[in-house]
Design an enzyme around this catalytic site. Structure first.
Site, PDB file in Angstrom:
ATOM      1  CD  GLU A 273     195.315 -47.322  23.286  1.00 21.54           C
ATOM      2  OE1 GLU A 273     194.310 -47.720  22.699  1.00 21.54           O
ATOM      3  OE2 GLU A 273     196.210 -48.102  23.691  1.00 21.54           O
TER       4      GLU A 273
ATOM      5  CB  CYS B 270     190.975 -51.787  25.790  1.00 21.51           C
ATOM      6  SG  CYS B 270     191.992 -51.036  27.085  1.00 21.51           S
TER       7      CYS B 270
ATOM      8  CG  HIS C  83     196.587 -51.564  26.230  1.00 20.69           C
ATOM      9  ND1 HIS C  83     195.220 -51.649  26.152  1.00 20.69           N
ATOM     10  CD2 HIS C  83     197.026 -52.825  26.434  1.00 20.69           C
ATOM     11  CE1 HIS C  83     194.859 -52.909  26.302  1.00 20.69           C
ATOM     12  NE2 HIS C  83     195.939 -53.638  26.488  1.00 20.69           N
TER      13      HIS C  83
END
Length: 157
Positions: free
Chosen positions: A83, A109, A81
């Site tokens: 992040e 998430c 992801h």
């Protein structure tokens, strides 16, 4: 020549996050993240396969093939992801993310929320939601500041 209104800092950094998301190789959702401290960009990240691993644009999306709904079974994916990548880029280059702000095109998430909390990031600014109730519960319990940027227009970038 008419002067355009200058963007706020939040608008500016979210615009950078959307620009970064254009590098994503994910077939389902293009996400960008920018880490900022004292109005300076520390690192950027987007979602996609790790360095040296074939991208989903080539292999196809395993999650699509398995009909995995968005927000579930994050481990069934070739990619990281945005992040995760922005935190890893910071670590790779020896940049502390403690007390920084992360700008993300979508809410994190649950896995990324836990990483953001433990990385010492103080604030999260997002543009859009992501269907992961557990992530929001973690952030609330950790007393993380989460701001949804409402006055941002993707068409301005």
């Amino acid at each position: 020549m008419k002067n355009k209104k200058r963007p706020s800092w939040d608008q500016y950094f979210m615009g950078v996050a959307f620009l970064v998301s254009k590098r994503s190789t994910c077939l389902r959702r293009k996400v960008g993240a920018v880490l900022v401290k004292d109005k300076q960009i520390l690192a950027t990240g987007y979602n996609g396969a790790p360095r040296g691993i074939t991208h989903c644009e080539v292999t196809g999306c395993l999650r699509e093939k398995m009909e995995v709904p968005s927000g579930q079974r994050h481990e069934i994916c070739r990619g990281l992801h945005a992040e995760q990548n922005v935190i890893l880029q910071s670590a790779l280059h020896g940049v502390s993310v403690k007390e920084s702000t992360i700008y993300i095109t979508n809410s994190p998430c649950s896995i990324c929320a836990k990483m953001i909390i433990n990385a010492g990031i103080d604030e999260i600014v997002v543009f859009d939601d992501y269907p992961d109730k557990m992530a929001m519960e973690f952030l609330k319990e950790a007393k993380m500041a989460l701001l949804k940027l409402k006055d941002f227009n993707k068409g301005d970038i």
